[in-house]
Design a protein around this motif. Sequence first.
Motif, PDB file in Angstrom:
ATOM      1  N   ARG A   6      10.361   6.994   5.318  1.00 26.76           N
ATOM      2  CA  ARG A   6       9.336   6.638   6.210  1.00 26.76           C
ATOM      3  C   ARG A   6       8.285   5.751   5.113  1.00 26.76           C
ATOM      4  O   ARG A   6       8.360   5.868   4.078  1.00 26.76           O
ATOM      5  CB  ARG A   6       8.536   7.765   6.783  1.00 26.76           C
ATOM      6  CG  ARG A   6       7.557   8.479   5.948  1.00 26.76           C
ATOM      7  CD  ARG A   6       8.328   9.023   4.682  1.00 26.76           C
ATOM      8  NE  ARG A   6       7.481  10.193   3.830  1.00 26.76           N
ATOM      9  CZ  ARG A   6       6.626   9.761   3.026  1.00 26.76           C
ATOM     10  NH1 ARG A   6       6.222   8.798   2.617  1.00 26.76           N
ATOM     11  NH2 ARG A   6       5.886  11.071   2.348  1.00 26.76           N
ATOM     12  N   ALA A   8       4.495   5.131   4.659  1.00 27.98           N
ATOM     13  CA  ALA A   8       3.198   6.226   5.113  1.00 27.98           C
ATOM     14  C   ALA A   8       2.009   5.471   4.511  1.00 27.98           C
ATOM     15  O   ALA A   8       1.264   5.963   3.793  1.00 27.98           O
ATOM     16  CB  ALA A   8       3.264   7.458   4.550  1.00 27.98           C
ATOM     17  N   PRO A   9       1.249   4.282   4.863  1.00 24.67           N
ATOM     18  CA  PRO A   9       0.422   3.750   4.425  1.00 24.67           C
ATOM     19  C   PRO A   9      -0.790   4.045   4.913  1.00 24.67           C
ATOM     20  O   PRO A   9      -1.100   4.628   6.108  1.00 24.67           O
ATOM     21  CB  PRO A   9       0.335   2.129   4.854  1.00 24.67           C
ATOM     22  CG  PRO A   9       1.029   2.275   6.144  1.00 24.67           C
ATOM     23  CD  PRO A   9       2.005   3.653   5.975  1.00 24.67           C
ATOM     24  N   SER A  10      -2.032   4.071   4.232  1.00 26.44           N
ATOM     25  CA  SER A  10      -3.343   4.667   4.719  1.00 26.44           C
ATOM     26  C   SER A  10      -3.981   3.363   5.134  1.00 26.44           C
ATOM     27  O   SER A  10      -4.061   2.352   4.400  1.00 26.44           O
ATOM     28  CB  SER A  10      -4.086   5.425   3.658  1.00 26.44           C
ATOM     29  OG  SER A  10      -3.508   6.405   2.995  1.00 26.44           O
ATOM     30  N   ARG A  40       4.609   5.795   9.358  1.00 25.89           N
ATOM     31  CA  ARG A  40       3.570   6.843   9.576  1.00 25.89           C
ATOM     32  C   ARG A  40       2.249   6.399   9.159  1.00 25.89           C
ATOM     33  O   ARG A  40       1.843   5.988   7.957  1.00 25.89           O
ATOM     34  CB  ARG A  40       3.817   7.980   8.885  1.00 25.89           C
ATOM     35  CG  ARG A  40       3.088   9.212   9.120  1.00 25.89           C
ATOM     36  CD  ARG A  40       3.219  10.495   8.362  1.00 25.89           C
ATOM     37  NE  ARG A  40       2.778  10.364   7.062  1.00 25.89           N
ATOM     38  CZ  ARG A  40       3.261  11.015   5.930  1.00 25.89           C
ATOM     39  NH1 ARG A  40       4.300  11.495   5.905  1.00 25.89           N
ATOM     40  NH2 ARG A  40       2.641  10.869   4.614  1.00 25.89           N
ATOM     41  N   ASP A  42      -1.271   7.123   7.960  1.00 29.38           N
ATOM     42  CA  ASP A  42      -2.183   8.232   7.266  1.00 29.38           C
ATOM     43  C   ASP A  42      -3.416   7.966   7.406  1.00 29.38           C
ATOM     44  O   ASP A  42      -4.107   7.618   6.472  1.00 29.38           O
ATOM     45  CB  ASP A  42      -1.662   8.424   5.759  1.00 29.38           C
ATOM     46  CG  ASP A  42      -0.149   8.870   5.282  1.00 29.38           C
ATOM     47  OD1 ASP A  42       0.399   9.339   6.360  1.00 29.38           O
ATOM     48  OD2 ASP A  42       0.110   9.179   4.239  1.00 29.38           O
ATOM     49  N   TYR A 185      -4.605  14.515   2.128  1.00 28.10           N
ATOM     50  CA  TYR A 185      -3.209  14.078   2.467  1.00 28.10           C
ATOM     51  C   TYR A 185      -1.918  15.109   2.103  1.00 28.10           C
ATOM     52  O   TYR A 185      -1.073  14.946   2.869  1.00 28.10           O
ATOM     53  CB  TYR A 185      -3.243  12.798   1.288  1.00 28.10           C
ATOM     54  CG  TYR A 185      -1.779  12.538   1.107  1.00 28.10           C
ATOM     55  CD1 TYR A 185      -0.821  11.979   1.741  1.00 28.10           C
ATOM     56  CD2 TYR A 185      -1.120  12.993  -0.335  1.00 28.10           C
ATOM     57  CE1 TYR A 185       0.482  11.766   1.478  1.00 28.10           C
ATOM     58  CE2 TYR A 185      -0.083  12.738  -0.597  1.00 28.10           C
ATOM     59  CZ  TYR A 185       0.768  12.290   0.059  1.00 28.10           C
ATOM     60  OH  TYR A 185       2.064  11.757  -0.350  1.00 28.10           O
ATOM     61  N   SER A 189       1.227  15.453   5.003  1.00 25.01           N
ATOM     62  CA  SER A 189       2.534  14.741   4.755  1.00 25.01           C
ATOM     63  C   SER A 189       3.637  15.391   4.684  1.00 25.01           C
ATOM     64  O   SER A 189       4.717  14.978   5.332  1.00 25.01           O
ATOM     65  CB  SER A 189       2.224  14.084   3.174  1.00 25.01           C
ATOM     66  OG  SER A 189       3.217  13.142   2.973  1.00 25.01           O
ATOM     67  N   ARG A 203       8.624   6.432  -3.051  1.00 28.58           N
ATOM     68  CA  ARG A 203       7.260   6.188  -3.030  1.00 28.58           C
ATOM     69  C   ARG A 203       6.748   5.934  -4.527  1.00 28.58           C
ATOM     70  O   ARG A 203       7.716   6.024  -5.413  1.00 28.58           O
ATOM     71  CB  ARG A 203       6.260   7.047  -2.470  1.00 28.58           C
ATOM     72  CG  ARG A 203       6.264   8.307  -3.028  1.00 28.58           C
ATOM     73  CD  ARG A 203       5.581   9.574  -2.135  1.00 28.58           C
ATOM     74  NE  ARG A 203       5.721  10.802  -2.731  1.00 28.58           N
ATOM     75  CZ  ARG A 203       5.238  11.873  -2.157  1.00 28.58           C
ATOM     76  NH1 ARG A 203       4.438  11.885  -0.945  1.00 28.58           N
ATOM     77  NH2 ARG A 203       5.432  13.233  -2.843  1.00 28.58           N
ATOM     78  N   HIS A 207       2.591   9.197  -7.254  1.00 29.84           N
ATOM     79  CA  HIS A 207       2.941  10.463  -6.344  1.00 29.84           C
ATOM     80  C   HIS A 207       3.664  11.419  -7.019  1.00 29.84           C
ATOM     81  O   HIS A 207       3.929  12.447  -6.312  1.00 29.84           O
ATOM     82  CB  HIS A 207       3.483  10.035  -5.003  1.00 29.84           C
ATOM     83  CG  HIS A 207       2.457   9.497  -4.215  1.00 29.84           C
ATOM     84  ND1 HIS A 207       1.456   9.981  -3.448  1.00 29.84           N
ATOM     85  CD2 HIS A 207       2.115   7.950  -3.778  1.00 29.84           C
ATOM     86  CE1 HIS A 207       0.543   9.089  -2.973  1.00 29.84           C
ATOM     87  NE2 HIS A 207       1.105   8.167  -2.798  1.00 29.84           N
TER      88      HIS A 207
HETATM   89  N1  GLU Z   1      -0.756   7.468   2.587  1.00 33.73           N
HETATM   90  C1  GLU Z   1       0.125   7.691   1.247  1.00 33.73           C
HETATM   91  C2  GLU Z   1      -0.280   6.499   0.392  1.00 33.73           C
HETATM   92  O1  GLU Z   1      -0.511   5.392   0.833  1.00 33.73           O
HETATM   93  C3  GLU Z   1       1.465   8.249   1.463  1.00 33.73           C
HETATM   94  C4  GLU Z   1       2.118   8.586   0.206  1.00 33.73           C
HETATM   95  C5  GLU Z   1       3.544   9.187   0.609  1.00 33.73           C
HETATM   96  O2  GLU Z   1       4.271   7.999   1.033  1.00 33.73           O
HETATM   97  O3  GLU Z   1       3.703  10.225   0.866  1.00 33.73           O
HETATM   98  O4  GLU Z   1      -0.255   6.483  -0.763  1.00 33.73           O
END
Ligand code: GLU
Length: 441
Positions: A6, A8-10, A40, A42, A185, A189, A203, A207
């Motif tokens: 996935r 998962a951008p904010s 996804r 976020d 977050y 997640s 990612r 993280h």
């Molecule tokens: N929304 C988070 C970000 O953009 C997602 C991080 C992830 O991939 O879990 O950093």
Amino acid sequence: MTVITRFAPSPTGTLHVGNIRTALHNWLLAKKSGGRFLLRIDDTDQARSREEYVEAIRADLTWLGLHPEREERQSGRFAIYQAAFDKLVAAGRLYRCYETSQELELKRKVLLGRGLPPIYDRGALKLSEADHAAKAAAGEQPHWRFLLDHEAPIEWMDGIRGPQHFDPRQMSDPVVRRADGSWLYMLPSVIDDIEMGVTDVLRGEDHVSNTATQVQMFTALDAPVPRFAHEALLTGAEGKLSKRLGSLGVSEMREAGIEPEALIALLARLGTSDPVDPALDAGALAESFDLARFGRAPARFDDAELARVNAAVIHRLPFARVADRLPAGVDEAAWEAIRPNLSAVAEAADWWSVVTGPIAAQAFDAETRPFLDQAAGVAAALDWAEDPWGALTGALKEATGRNGKALFLPLRQALTGMDHGPDMKALLPLIGRDEALRRLG
Ligand code: GLU
């Protein structure tokens, strides 16, 4: 087991090269093994999330050809989070805290002042039910922390960084939910990754410490821990990402004449020592995509390299892929003639106007003028159906003894008004007999 990845951008801004690389690598990882790639959004942070960014993210992925098989938005999933939250509360893995940020800051300072790591002291765990009742009566709402299991060392085999080890006693229990009920977050997640069956979380290395706590959250929710891989961050040629292409959004890159295939070809390899393959088909890149090829050192993103890959891609783009972006009249033969000279598809219009004219009148010296007149005579008598450039230069070489630059340059200058440009063999038939005679004469 089907690989599910996935992105998962904010939606708090538009995608830049770093995000695009993460999206692409997740796509490649899924495609490599016939798996599924999910999007996804976020958007738990409703104050910072914007609908226009959600739309821009979708449009950017579409332009790049990275189509997700499923899209979910965290803002539509609060009921799912609540159910998992209740389960964790019942299991004693979430606990109520009341410290203000000033109090927490003070605790940190005291610990740091004593040379100790600023780990949360779990003060709130000592509160009795009567204490909680008193807080509630006073109108104080708790925020919630996840109780790390101090007895379970945190380990995973990172797909890029290798074996990872964290001591939970050296970590603060993370806050997962604010006093106003909103989610941070971290926990949503994990809940999503479980519910969506994500097998591989790929990612940025920013993280890694989140992963350390999230690994325990998967276990606390009785779910298998997915495979994790963390990529080194991108830097620019001079240390940080450049203010030019490196900080540009996708739409600006597009306006700057960057082709999606070029961005994909470069970002698929950036961070490995493998050569960039200006492939037009991202599926082919997926086959050779291998996390083990990625190093731990920051990968350098270089505008000049992107420009080079872009040109290489354009020189291979078939007519069908660009036809709707070309000036009227440019057909397949014209595209193939012009293509090797382009660093952006939009420049095709400049070369097309060289073909169609008018071109600026040129002054030639006393030696060249008669040569061009002679060329006009030869050209008038040629069979234009075959290879007029070969026939013209062959005949002129024989008649005048000129060769090399002395033969070719004045002809190119007279016929195009330029000293360089596309292959004349391909260009001359496009200019055509009548226009060529006018230009030579
Ligand atoms: N929304 C988070 C970000 O953009 C997602 C991080 C992830 O991939 O879990 O950093």
